[in-house]
Write a protein that holds these residues in place. Structure first.
Motif, PDB file in Angstrom:
ATOM      1  N   ILE A 118      -5.451  88.293  -6.366  1.00 34.31           N
ATOM      2  CA  ILE A 118      -5.729  87.453  -5.198  1.00 34.31           C
ATOM      3  C   ILE A 118      -6.438  88.314  -4.155  1.00 34.31           C
ATOM      4  O   ILE A 118      -5.938  89.369  -3.774  1.00 34.31           O
ATOM      5  CB  ILE A 118      -4.434  86.866  -4.623  1.00 34.31           C
ATOM      6  N   PRO A 119      -7.609  87.904  -3.682  1.00 35.59           N
ATOM      7  CA  PRO A 119      -8.385  88.737  -2.752  1.00 35.59           C
ATOM      8  C   PRO A 119      -7.666  88.941  -1.422  1.00 35.59           C
ATOM      9  O   PRO A 119      -7.035  88.032  -0.889  1.00 35.59           O
ATOM     10  CB  PRO A 119      -9.683  87.938  -2.565  1.00 35.59           C
ATOM     11  N   ALA A 120      -7.798  90.149  -0.888  1.00 34.91           N
ATOM     12  CA  ALA A 120      -7.112  90.490   0.353  1.00 34.91           C
ATOM     13  C   ALA A 120      -7.613  89.656   1.528  1.00 34.91           C
ATOM     14  O   ALA A 120      -6.837  89.349   2.449  1.00 34.91           O
ATOM     15  CB  ALA A 120      -7.287  91.978   0.647  1.00 34.91           C
ATOM     16  N   ASP A 121      -8.894  89.282   1.503  1.00 34.31           N
ATOM     17  CA  ASP A 121      -9.422  88.560   2.658  1.00 34.31           C
ATOM     18  C   ASP A 121      -8.984  87.102   2.708  1.00 34.31           C
ATOM     19  O   ASP A 121      -9.324  86.376   3.640  1.00 34.31           O
ATOM     20  CB  ASP A 121     -10.948  88.666   2.735  1.00 34.31           C
ATOM     21  N   LEU A 122      -8.186  86.663   1.715  1.00 35.08           N
ATOM     22  CA  LEU A 122      -7.592  85.329   1.809  1.00 35.08           C
ATOM     23  C   LEU A 122      -6.702  85.238   3.053  1.00 35.08           C
ATOM     24  O   LEU A 122      -6.529  84.165   3.638  1.00 35.08           O
ATOM     25  CB  LEU A 122      -6.773  85.027   0.559  1.00 35.08           C
ATOM     26  N   GLY A 123      -6.179  86.376   3.477  1.00 34.35           N
ATOM     27  CA  GLY A 123      -5.346  86.432   4.668  1.00 34.35           C
ATOM     28  C   GLY A 123      -6.075  86.071   5.951  1.00 34.35           C
ATOM     29  O   GLY A 123      -5.441  85.874   6.993  1.00 34.35           O
ATOM     30  N   GLN A 124      -7.414  85.993   5.880  1.00 23.13           N
ATOM     31  CA  GLN A 124      -8.190  85.582   7.046  1.00 23.13           C
ATOM     32  C   GLN A 124      -8.140  84.082   7.284  1.00 23.13           C
ATOM     33  O   GLN A 124      -8.537  83.594   8.339  1.00 23.13           O
ATOM     34  CB  GLN A 124      -9.652  86.026   6.875  1.00 23.13           C
TER      35      GLN A 124
END
Length: 276
Positions: free
Chosen positions: A25-31
């Motif tokens: 799961i890509p880290a920038d999903l947290g954006q």
């Protein structure tokens, strides 16, 4: 899995379930700070789970993937708004412990089919459904497990290594409809207090070491449809109390080393039985 989620800051709903998405799961999903619904179930996603930043998430479904890592490192930071969490059928490890203690809105939690270990300490004053089936959890169930404010409707602890007796305080769960304790090492008497949980529809006690005395209080469970007492090594004649379970449609008694008593137990007179 594709990236560049940081550009989609208005996203509130993502459903990419039932595909063949791989990778982590890509880290920038947290954006995606406004994300409330995330369903990535039935894919081939692996790696460790990092959902930092998704503090508004209400529904999380990751079932049927290959995600791994310590469960205690995953949830405390994202559970402020979480209502539904299904991370079943993955490779999570570690002890549950206090992982979900701060998830004050959590109502549905499915941790089944992972590699979780240790005992259980969480209470059920808010959860409606909880499953930790098919893990490696162990130890006894403390009476505090079932507090007076228990709201459980479904509890599945099957296929683990739990031991000891079942606390009589389970009767605090007045709304319980489905109770599955099968496939453990529970022993001692079946608590007669279960007979006061009038909402109970399915009771799975198979593959344990319960004593052969069946509480008469269970006869009061007018909504009970499914009763599994298989593989408890009861031995001797089939208990005559079964003749009185007229409400039951599915009665499982196999694997008990019975020597007879099918007629004297009155079971052939249970006209509602669909499966024996």
């Amino acid at each position: 899995m594709f990236y560049n989620f940081s550009a989609m800051t208005e996203l509130t709903y993502i459903d990419l379930s039932m595909n063949t998405i791989g990778g982590s799961i890509p880290a920038d999903l947290g954006q995606c700070k406004n994300l409330r619904f995330l369903n990535l179930s039935h894919n081939i996603i692996d790696g460790e789970l990092n959902l930092t930043g998704l503090n508004n998430l209400q529904v999380l479904d990751l079932t049927m993937n290959r995600i791994h890592g310590e469960i205690s490192l995953t949830f405390p930071g994202i559970c402020d708004s979480l209502v539904v969490a299904n991370i079943s059928n993955n490779n999570f490890t570690g002890e549950i412990g206090s992982t979900f203690d701060q998830c004050s809105n959590l109502r549905y939690l499915d941790l089944s089919y992972n590699n979780l270990t240790g005992g259980l300490s969480l209470g059920f004053d808010k959860l409606k459904e909880f499953s930790v089936s098919k893990n490696k959890c162990n130890g006894s169930l403390p009476s505090s497990f079932f507090n007076p404010n228990c709201t459980l409707q479904v509890l599945d602890l099957s296929e683990n290594g739990f031991v000891g007796g079942v606390p009589k305080e389970i009767s605090n769960c007045k709304n319980l409809e489905d109770l599955n304790l099968s496939g453990n090492n529970f022993s001692g008497p079946i608590p007669e207090e279960i007979g006061s949980v009038m909402s109970l529809q399915a009771l799975y006690l198979g593959s344990n070491n319960f004593s052969r005395d069946i509480p008469e209080s269970l006869l009061s469970l007018s909504n009970l449809v499914f009763l599994d007492l298989s593989r408890n090594n009861f031995r001797g004649e089939i208990q005559e109390i079964f003749r009185q379970f007229t409400q039951v449609k599915f009665l499982l008694l196999h694997g008990n080393s019975y020597t007879g008593g099918i007629v004297t137990s009155g079971i052939p007179n249970l006209v509602n039985l669909s499966r024996l």
